[in-house]
Write a protein that holds these residues in place. Structure first.
Motif, PDB file in Angstrom:
ATOM      1  N   ILE A 297       0.846  -1.194   0.000  1.00 11.66           N
ATOM      2  CA  ILE A 297       0.000   0.000   0.000  1.00 11.66           C
ATOM      3  C   ILE A 297       0.879   1.241   0.000  1.00 11.66           C
ATOM      4  O   ILE A 297       1.768   1.382   0.841  1.00 11.66           O
ATOM      5  N   PHE A 298       0.616   2.155  -0.952  1.00 14.31           N
ATOM      6  CA  PHE A 298       1.292   3.447  -1.002  1.00 14.31           C
ATOM      7  C   PHE A 298       0.330   4.489  -0.441  1.00 14.31           C
ATOM      8  O   PHE A 298      -0.812   4.614  -0.892  1.00 14.31           O
ATOM      9  N   TYR A 299       0.789   5.237   0.563  1.00 14.21           N
ATOM     10  CA  TYR A 299      -0.068   6.173   1.281  1.00 14.21           C
ATOM     11  C   TYR A 299       0.167   7.610   0.846  1.00 14.21           C
ATOM     12  O   TYR A 299       1.300   8.029   0.605  1.00 14.21           O
ATOM     13  N   GLU A 300      -0.932   8.350   0.773  1.00 14.96           N
ATOM     14  CA  GLU A 300      -0.872   9.805   0.637  1.00 14.96           C
ATOM     15  C   GLU A 300      -1.733  10.411   1.740  1.00 14.96           C
ATOM     16  O   GLU A 300      -2.690   9.793   2.211  1.00 14.96           O
ATOM     17  N   PHE A 301      -1.371  11.638   2.128  1.00 11.01           N
ATOM     18  CA  PHE A 301      -2.041  12.289   3.242  1.00 11.01           C
ATOM     19  C   PHE A 301      -2.415  13.706   2.840  1.00 11.01           C
ATOM     20  O   PHE A 301      -1.553  14.499   2.457  1.00 11.01           O
ATOM     21  N   ILE A 302      -3.707  14.013   2.941  1.00  9.64           N
ATOM     22  CA  ILE A 302      -4.204  15.337   2.581  1.00  9.64           C
ATOM     23  C   ILE A 302      -4.610  16.065   3.855  1.00  9.64           C
ATOM     24  O   ILE A 302      -5.417  15.542   4.634  1.00  9.64           O
ATOM     25  N   PRO A 303      -4.053  17.251   4.137  1.00  8.75           N
ATOM     26  CA  PRO A 303      -4.530  18.014   5.293  1.00  8.75           C
ATOM     27  C   PRO A 303      -6.057  18.105   5.253  1.00  8.75           C
ATOM     28  O   PRO A 303      -6.631  18.492   4.225  1.00  8.75           O
ATOM     29  N   ALA A 304      -6.707  17.739   6.341  1.00 10.05           N
ATOM     30  CA  ALA A 304      -8.168  17.560   6.335  1.00 10.05           C
ATOM     31  C   ALA A 304      -8.903  18.805   5.865  1.00 10.05           C
ATOM     32  O   ALA A 304      -9.917  18.706   5.161  1.00 10.05           O
ATOM     33  N   GLU A 305      -8.390  19.985   6.231  1.00 10.74           N
ATOM     34  CA  GLU A 305      -9.093  21.212   5.849  1.00 10.74           C
ATOM     35  C   GLU A 305      -9.004  21.478   4.347  1.00 10.74           C
ATOM     36  O   GLU A 305      -9.752  22.289   3.805  1.00 10.74           O
ATOM     37  N   GLU A 306      -8.093  20.771   3.646  1.00  8.12           N
ATOM     38  CA  GLU A 306      -7.959  20.943   2.194  1.00  8.12           C
ATOM     39  C   GLU A 306      -8.696  19.862   1.405  1.00  8.12           C
ATOM     40  O   GLU A 306      -8.732  19.933   0.164  1.00  8.12           O
ATOM     41  N   PHE A 307      -9.261  18.883   2.088  1.00  2.89           N
ATOM     42  CA  PHE A 307      -9.725  17.691   1.381  1.00  2.89           C
ATOM     43  C   PHE A 307     -10.723  18.026   0.270  1.00  2.89           C
ATOM     44  O   PHE A 307     -10.689  17.418  -0.803  1.00  2.89           O
ATOM     45  N   PHE A 308     -11.617  18.952   0.513  1.00  4.78           N
ATOM     46  CA  PHE A 308     -12.651  19.252  -0.475  1.00  4.78           C
ATOM     47  C   PHE A 308     -12.230  20.340  -1.457  1.00  4.78           C
ATOM     48  O   PHE A 308     -13.029  20.792  -2.273  1.00  4.78           O
ATOM     49  N   ASN A 309     -10.950  20.768  -1.399  1.00  4.68           N
ATOM     50  CA  ASN A 309     -10.427  21.702  -2.394  1.00  4.68           C
ATOM     51  C   ASN A 309     -10.283  21.003  -3.745  1.00  4.68           C
ATOM     52  O   ASN A 309     -10.164  19.777  -3.828  1.00  4.68           O
ATOM     53  N   VAL A 329      -5.398   8.611   1.951  1.00  2.00           N
ATOM     54  CA  VAL A 329      -5.580   8.229   0.550  1.00  2.00           C
ATOM     55  C   VAL A 329      -4.598   7.113   0.243  1.00  2.00           C
ATOM     56  O   VAL A 329      -3.431   7.181   0.644  1.00  2.00           O
ATOM     57  N   ILE A 330      -5.064   6.069  -0.463  1.00  2.00           N
ATOM     58  CA  ILE A 330      -4.173   4.943  -0.745  1.00  2.00           C
ATOM     59  C   ILE A 330      -4.181   4.571  -2.228  1.00  2.00           C
ATOM     60  O   ILE A 330      -5.146   4.810  -2.951  1.00  2.00           O
ATOM     61  N   SER A 331      -3.082   3.958  -2.638  1.00  2.00           N
ATOM     62  CA  SER A 331      -2.979   3.242  -3.906  1.00  2.00           C
ATOM     63  C   SER A 331      -2.342   1.908  -3.561  1.00  2.00           C
ATOM     64  O   SER A 331      -1.422   1.867  -2.741  1.00  2.00           O
ATOM     65  N   SER A 332      -2.820   0.827  -4.176  1.00  2.00           N
ATOM     66  CA  SER A 332      -2.374  -0.464  -3.656  1.00  2.00           C
ATOM     67  C   SER A 332      -2.394  -1.564  -4.696  1.00  2.00           C
ATOM     68  O   SER A 332      -2.942  -1.412  -5.797  1.00  2.00           O
TER      69      SER A 332
END
Length: 502
Positions: A297-309, A329-332
């Protein structure tokens, strides 16, 4: 000490040493996973549609693959369900894990030949990490119960399909099969209450040493055992020493569960999902969960306050910070690409990388701009219960009440107590103060008289159980949403309460 308990210590030492290689080189481990999965999927339908052959870096990947949830990837999932090959991952999945979605109805998440080991080894390694850390392994010589969904599978597009817990049941290692309860036949019972009765029948006179499941459903199991025997769990199962759980924050349930047991036992928290097994607690003194960085699994992390940007920041493991709320967020190697799991996490450590699950990206209250999240209401409840030590909680959820009259709106807390506070108004006042300390926007709304103080609605015993039963979600891996931005759940609970009092 039995043979399994003895050998487990040797295996635990080997697995610990293996894990240290990627724990000490986290960025390199994730880069290796990223390179491998992109290369392997470049000739799939998704890989061709997103020019995987041209992806050489994370920046290339961001430009080629947007962040999407299940609905966003549904055209590809639908092709998989129809039995088409090489859609998201080479070949066809081994399984489709069937899970309930909040907006998409039933979801079908692929589990491939390459990704199945992530699910199976993750749970195994959590137990081995406990053995390695504590030296305790005698629980492996006793009986173990896994409160889970039915292992029965159906075919969808020629692919075996079922609940994740049921799929995992087919991959329990042979050396543990003789320890496992309940029986396959009992696990196949769909009605939760009937299943629970049969589980008790099969386990009540056994040497239970490990019990695993989502805390509210384990509590139901304990409650029935106690009613039937008149004894605390520690007398029914004197060698019960390890509780394994996941899916919800344990803290609101801890006090009542340990009181039911009659003693404190060691516990291990897991972070599993149909999309992957992400993390587990590897140290008893640390509530942080070790993120598995070398498991496909490759992980990405989006600051929560930006998620809906429109174009949110997408960070990799080497860029995250402690204490920041991130959408996961994942890719796997299951064929999930830029996939929003829906959970939010916070890192508690970066050496090694450990996190806690802080909530759900879509589970929040922001009817008035306060953006209250699950972590905040759970902390407010826990701190309040610390002040009211005689109170025992069964379940709770929070919803907004929006009034057309200015200053008449509020948050409504629906709470079911096993032992209610003697002064509910004082309990509600403490809840309010704790939430104000945790969320400055909520504090401003209260002080500005935009919101009234919260309303505490005490529900009759059994209300949450009856609600979940009415929704076909009693038991197994189902859980009550901690909070919501609408009144759907609130209205369902209120309707049940009114009918029971009529």
């Amino acid at each position: 000490m039995g043979v399994k308990a003895f050998l487990s210590k040797l295996v635990a030492a080997y697995v610990h040493k293996k894990h240290q290689r990627w724990i000490e080189n986290p960025v390199e481990a994730q880069q290796a996973v990223f390179k491998e999965i992109v290369e392997k999927a470049q000739h799939t339908t998704f890989g061709r549609d997103h020019s995987f052959s041209n992806i050489k870096s994370h920046t290339d990947f961001i430009n080629a693959v947007p962040v999407r949830d299940y609905e966003g990837l549904s055209p590809y999932f639908n092709q998989v369900k129809e039995g088409q090959k090489n859609v998201l991952w080479p070949g066809k999945p081994l399984y489709l894990a069937k899970t309930s979605g909040t907006t998409s109805g039933t979801k079908y998440i692929p589990i491939t030949k390459d990704s199945i080991s992530n699910h199976i080894n993750g749970a195994r390694d959590a137990l081995l990490a406990y053995v390695h850390e504590t030296g305790k392994s005698k629980f492996l010589d006793g009986k173990m119960i896994f409160l889970s969904g039915s292992p029965e599978l159906e075919e969808v597009g020629g692919i075996n399909t079922g609940r994740l817990s049921g799929i995992a049941n087919h991959h329990v290692p042979g050396y543990l099969r003789t320890n496992q309860l309940p029986s396959y036949e009992t696990n196949c019972i769909e009605d939760w209450e009937s299943k629970l009765d049969q589980i008790i029948e099969e386990t009540i006179d056994q040497n239970m040493t490990l019990i695993s499941g989502i805390p509210p459903w384990v509590q139901m199991y304990f409650d029935k055992l106690i009613r039937q025997t008149g004894k605390p769990v520690k007398e029914i199962f004197p060698n019960f020493s390890l509780f394994v759980y996941g899916g919800v924050n344990f803290e609101p349930y801890r006090k009542k569960l340990f009181e039911s047991i009659g003693k404190t036992v060691d516990s291990i928290e897991l972070f599993p999902a149909s999309e992957g097994f992400f993390a587990f607690q590897n140290e008893q003194h640390d509530k942080g969960l070790l993120l598995l960085l070398d498991s496909g699994i490759f992980y990405e992390f989006i600051p929560a306050e930006e998620f809906f940007n429109e174009n949110p920041t997408r960070l990799t493991i080497g860029e995250v910070e402690i204490g920041v709320n991130y959408a996961l967020v994942i890719s796997s190697n299951a064929g999930l690409w830029g996939y929003s799991v829906g959970d939010t996490v916070k890192f508690t450590s970066t050496k090694p990388y450990k996190l806690i699950v802080s909530g759900r990206i879509k589970h929040y209250i922001s009817a008035f701009g306060e953006h209250v999240i699950g972590e905040e209401v759970e902390k407010a409840m826990q701190k309040t219960m610390d002040r009211f030590s005689n109170v025992e909680l069964i379940e709770f959820t929070v919803a907004p009440y929006v009034s057309q009259d200015q200053g008449q709106s509020y948050h409504e807390w629906f709470v079911e107590f096993a032992r209610a506070p003697q002064d509910p108004d004082a309990f509600a006042k403490e809840l309010e103060e704790q939430l104000q300390k945790l969320n400055s926007y909520y504090d401003d709304l209260i002080k500005g008289n935009i919101l009234q103080s919260l309303k505490l609605t005490v529900l009759p015993l059994g209300t949450f159980r009856n609600y979940m039963k009415s929704q076909g979600k009693l038991g197994g891996q189902n859980k009550v949403p901690r909070l919501s931005n609408d009144r759907n759940l609130a209205n369902g609970l209120s309707s049940l309460t009114q009918r029971s009092q009529a």
